[in-house]
Design a protein around this motif. Structure first.
Motif, short mmCIF file in Angstrom:
data_model
loop_
_atom_site.label_atom_id
_atom_site.label_comp_id
_atom_site.label_asym_id
_atom_site.label_seq_id
_atom_site.Cartn_x
_atom_site.Cartn_y
_atom_site.Cartn_z
N LYS A 1 15.18 -34.97 66.01
CA LYS A 1 15.40 -33.57 65.14
C LYS A 1 16.82 -33.14 65.65
CE LYS A 1 12.58 -31.91 62.79
NZ LYS A 1 12.48 -31.96 61.31
N LEU A 2 16.79 -33.05 66.98
CA LEU A 2 18.36 -32.32 67.40
C LEU A 2 19.46 -33.09 66.66
CD1 LEU A 2 17.17 -31.69 71.15
CD2 LEU A 2 17.63 -30.14 69.46
N GLU B 1 9.57 -21.53 76.28
CA GLU B 1 9.48 -22.79 75.95
C GLU B 1 10.45 -22.97 74.61
OE1 GLU B 1 6.32 -24.26 73.78
OE2 GLU B 1 6.68 -26.46 73.65
N GLN B 2 10.40 -21.93 73.59
CA GLN B 2 11.01 -21.83 72.47
C GLN B 2 12.47 -21.59 72.89
OE1 GLN B 2 9.08 -18.69 70.55
NE2 GLN B 2 7.58 -19.81 69.53
N ALA B 3 12.73 -20.94 73.85
CA ALA B 3 14.21 -20.45 74.19
C ALA B 3 14.86 -21.64 74.76
CB ALA B 3 14.28 -19.38 75.36
N ASN B 4 14.17 -22.34 75.36
CA ASN B 4 14.55 -23.76 75.79
C ASN B 4 15.11 -24.78 74.79
OD1 ASN B 4 14.82 -23.76 78.77
ND2 ASN B 4 12.66 -23.45 78.94
N LEU B 5 14.30 -24.75 73.77
CA LEU B 5 14.43 -25.89 72.73
C LEU B 5 15.80 -25.24 71.66
CD1 LEU B 5 10.82 -26.44 71.46
CD2 LEU B 5 12.54 -28.15 72.34
N LEU B 6 15.69 -24.10 71.72
CA LEU B 6 16.94 -23.10 70.90
C LEU B 6 18.00 -23.55 71.80
CD1 LEU B 6 17.42 -21.72 68.34
CD2 LEU B 6 17.30 -19.59 69.76
N PHE B 7 18.13 -23.48 73.02
CA PHE B 7 19.27 -23.63 73.92
C PHE B 7 19.70 -25.24 73.88
CE2 PHE B 7 21.04 -25.21 77.97
CZ PHE B 7 22.16 -24.52 78.06
N LEU C 1 19.46 -27.15 71.26
CA LEU C 1 19.98 -27.29 69.88
C LEU C 1 21.38 -26.63 70.07
CD1 LEU C 1 19.96 -27.69 66.79
CD2 LEU C 1 19.49 -25.38 66.81
N ILE C 2 21.88 -25.47 70.63
CA ILE C 2 22.82 -24.93 70.47
C ILE C 2 24.01 -25.55 71.44
CG2 ILE C 2 24.03 -22.71 71.44
CD1 ILE C 2 21.63 -21.34 69.95
N SER C 3 23.30 -26.18 72.69
CA SER C 3 24.32 -26.84 73.54
C SER C 3 24.89 -28.16 72.95
CB SER C 3 23.27 -27.29 74.98
OG SER C 3 23.09 -26.10 75.31
N LEU D 1 27.41 -19.55 72.38
CA LEU D 1 27.45 -19.07 70.94
C LEU D 1 28.96 -18.22 70.83
CD1 LEU D 1 24.22 -17.69 69.71
CD2 LEU D 1 25.44 -19.63 68.62
N VAL D 2 29.25 -17.44 71.98
CA VAL D 2 30.32 -16.70 72.09
C VAL D 2 31.64 -17.28 72.37
CG1 VAL D 2 31.38 -14.68 72.97
CG2 VAL D 2 28.87 -14.61 72.21
#
Ligand code: ADP
Ligand code: MG
Length: 247
Positions: free
Chosen positions: A154-155, A177-183, A185-187, A223-224
């Motif tokens: 998925k990633l 848990e959600q934040a870790n997954l989002l992290f 993806l963003i990484s 992101l920034v």
């Protein structure tokens, strides 16, 4: 031209997924009004035009935009604090080539999604791979993939996009848990592919959205680092006509 030759050409065109002969051009050529090269150039030009249109339509369809609105339809005079030139500069899509991010932050109705959609449409026209999703849908998708063991695939799939739009971060609180997954993806997309993110919260308020401040800061950081931030502070466009009527 003999019927046999005509059929042969049509067969080749079908094999190449060409639309076919253009009777008007054939007639002009047959009447001696076009050189061979001119005829071929015009026929190929039409085909390229048609194929480009089909490809752009497909890109727009696959990008799952919530509505189709262009940057040209955006009334910048309604948001005087928003730097029009800076936004228009993004139309060159250099930010996609440079894998930079764009963040639109501000209260509801100020045009964050519209601007994201407008840029996404330009990216589709330039035939980049684009996907529009909301933060909530994205997180649900990542959580489900984590559960069924397909998170890496998925990633990877999200990483292959040239432009990922994450709309409406902040409408729902985000667990650790959600934040870790989002992290993750963003990484993974960091310096590899662009993200346009919209949020109704400024960064200093992201603490309210994320359970985990450390992950929130790490996400903001990535992101920034290569990103342009637009704070849209004006009033909601949805209220524009209502306010006018009330006057
Ligand atoms: P947000 O995402 O900030 O909540 P939207 O982008 O969804 O707001 O905008 C709400 C509606 O108002 C949309 O239909 C959008 O096209 C329109 N809109 C917002 N700002 C403008 C503007 N400056 N010019 C033209 N239409 C606008
Ligand atoms: Mg929105």
């Amino acid at each position: 031209m003999s019927e046999e030759l005509y059929k042969q050409i049509e067969g080749h065109m079908r094999a190449l997924k060409f639309k076919g002969m253009i009777p008007e051009l054939s007639a002009r050529a047959a009447a001696g009004n076009l050189l061979y090269e001119e005829y071929l150039a015009l026929l190929l030009e039409e085909e390229v035009k048609r194929k480009t249109e089909v490809s752009v339509k497909t890109k727009i369809h696959l990008s799952r935009l919530p509505y189709l609105k262009t940057l040209e339809e955006f009334d910048f005079s309604y948001q005087p604090a928003l730097k029009e030139k800076e936004v228009i500069k993004l139309s060159s899509l250099d930010f996609i080539e440079q894998k930079d991010n764009v963040l639109f932050l501000g209260p509801p109705g100020v045009g964050k999604t519209h601007l994201a959609v407008g840029l996404a449409m330009k990216a589709c026209m330039a035939r980049y791979r684009v996907l529009f999703t909301t933060a909530q849908k994205l997180i649900e998708d990542l959580v489900l993939s984590k559960r069924d063991g397909s998170i890496m695939e998925k990633l990877m799939a999200y990483s292959r996009l040239h432009l990922l739009i994450i709309d409406e971060l902040g409408y729902m609180p985000i667990t650790r848990e959600q934040a870790n997954l989002l992290f993750q993806l963003i990484s993974m997309r960091y310096e590899k592919g662009s993200i346009i993110l919209t949020s109704n919260y400024n960064f200093d308020e992201w603490g309210k959205v994320f359970d985990d401040n450390v992950v929130a800061s790490a996400i903001i950081d990535r992101l920034v680092h290569h990103g342009t931030i637009f704070y849209i502070t004006g009033s909601s466009y949805r209220l524009k006509n209502k306010l006018k009527k009330a006057k």
